[in-house]
Scaffold this active site. Structure first.
Site, mmCIF file in Angstrom:
data_model
loop_
_atom_site.group_PDB
_atom_site.id
_atom_site.type_symbol
_atom_site.label_atom_id
_atom_site.label_comp_id
_atom_site.label_asym_id
_atom_site.label_seq_id
_atom_site.Cartn_x
_atom_site.Cartn_y
_atom_site.Cartn_z
ATOM 1 N N CYS A 150 9.725 -46.239 -15.571
ATOM 2 C CA CYS A 150 8.415 -46.206 -16.234
ATOM 3 C C CYS A 150 8.411 -47.059 -17.507
ATOM 4 O O CYS A 150 8.433 -48.274 -17.416
ATOM 5 C CB CYS A 150 7.976 -44.770 -16.484
ATOM 6 S SG CYS A 150 6.188 -44.633 -16.795
ATOM 7 N N HIS B 217 8.224 -42.147 -11.621
ATOM 8 C CA HIS B 217 9.228 -41.219 -12.155
ATOM 9 C C HIS B 217 9.990 -40.560 -11.005
ATOM 10 O O HIS B 217 9.606 -39.490 -10.518
ATOM 11 C CB HIS B 217 8.542 -40.140 -13.004
ATOM 12 C CG HIS B 217 8.084 -40.626 -14.339
ATOM 13 N ND1 HIS B 217 8.864 -40.555 -15.469
ATOM 14 C CD2 HIS B 217 6.920 -41.213 -14.722
ATOM 15 C CE1 HIS B 217 8.210 -41.057 -16.499
ATOM 16 N NE2 HIS B 217 7.021 -41.476 -16.067
ATOM 17 N N GLU C 297 12.637 -38.922 -11.032
ATOM 18 C CA GLU C 297 13.208 -37.617 -11.399
ATOM 19 C C GLU C 297 12.261 -36.459 -11.098
ATOM 20 O O GLU C 297 12.706 -35.315 -10.920
ATOM 21 C CB GLU C 297 13.598 -37.603 -12.880
ATOM 22 C CG GLU C 297 12.466 -37.547 -13.893
ATOM 23 C CD GLU C 297 11.883 -38.895 -14.257
ATOM 24 O OE1 GLU C 297 11.156 -38.980 -15.270
ATOM 25 O OE2 GLU C 297 12.145 -39.882 -13.532
#
Length: 243
Positions: A118, A213, A215
């Site tokens: 990002c 993202h 994660e």
């Protein structure tokens, strides 16, 4: 029995104005992010941002096995030559910008494994002379709280890392790449043309950058977890003498 040391992954901290548990300002990293590195077999290490004018960023970074540039607030528009700042630009911090840009340049120069996420992708793009769209157009146009499929360019390092031809990308950003930095190539785009991933053919070390993202969903999405696994594998591989 001795447990083999995990590859040490540096993750520059993000400044937080307040945190309830610590009561005051803090330097933090997202729990989902460090957990994804840990699941991959790495040892995530949050590092303190310092002024590159007064500290040797290259020597600080060189002691690690790999680097992860995480998400965060916006880069100051003057960092990529913009004359004015859009009203939507938020959480700009000059020290954070200076440190992250220095980290990106030194990591690429040292040939260390690097995953940029990002804001991290945008930092690398700006570090290599690229520019950003300061605002994607507000609600309905920005990629905030959006999960969408993005195709991966066949034969790219990203395809090899995620082991898939497309990924369900969890996005939270209102800015995107405008002009790509020197040497960077686009390895994924969203349906609206937004650059979703970049890499650097001929880079000295393993490097890929994603605008989404990974994660967010890595705990249940193998393709996104594979990105962190690939970073840690690269960090665990032997490399030449360090400064």
């Amino acid at each position: 029995m001795t447990t083999p040391a995990r590859p040490l992954i540096a993750v520059p901290a993000r400044f937080a104005a307040s945190t309830s548990a610590l009561r005051y300002a803090a330097e933090v990293n997202a729990r989902a992010l460090v957990e994804a590195v840990w699941r991959a077999g790495g040892e995530p290490a949050t590092i303190h941002p310092t002024d590159p004018a007064h500290t040797d960023v290259a020597s600080r970074i060189a002691r690690f096995d790999g680097v992860l540039l995480p998400g965060g607030g916006d880069l100051a528009p003057h960092r990529y030559g913009a004359a004015a700042s859009h009203a939507s630009v938020y959480d700009v911090d000059d020290l954070q910008d200076a440190f992250d840009l220095a980290v990106a340049r030194h990591v690429l120069d040292l040939g260390m494994p690097l995953l940029a996420i990002c804001r991290g992708l945008q930092v690398v793009n700006v570090a290599l002379g690229g520019t950003l769209h300061q605002d994607m157009g507000g609600p309905g146009s920005e990629h905030r709280h959006v999960v969408h499929p993005v195709p991966i360019r066949p034969g790219s390092l990203l395809e090899s890392a995620v082991r898939a031809g497309k990924v369900e990308a969890s996005c939270y950003h209102h800015q995107r790449v405008d002009r790509t930095g020197t040497g960077l190539t686009v390895t994924s785009r969203a349906a609206d043309g937004t650059v979703e991933a970049l890499e650097l053919p001929g880079a000295k070390g393993w490097f890929t950058a994603v605008q989404w993202h990974p994660e967010d969903t890595a705990h249940r999405d193998e393709a996104n977890q594979n990105l962190f696994d690939a970073l840690v594998r690269a960090a665990d591989a032997p490399r030449g003498p360090r400064p």
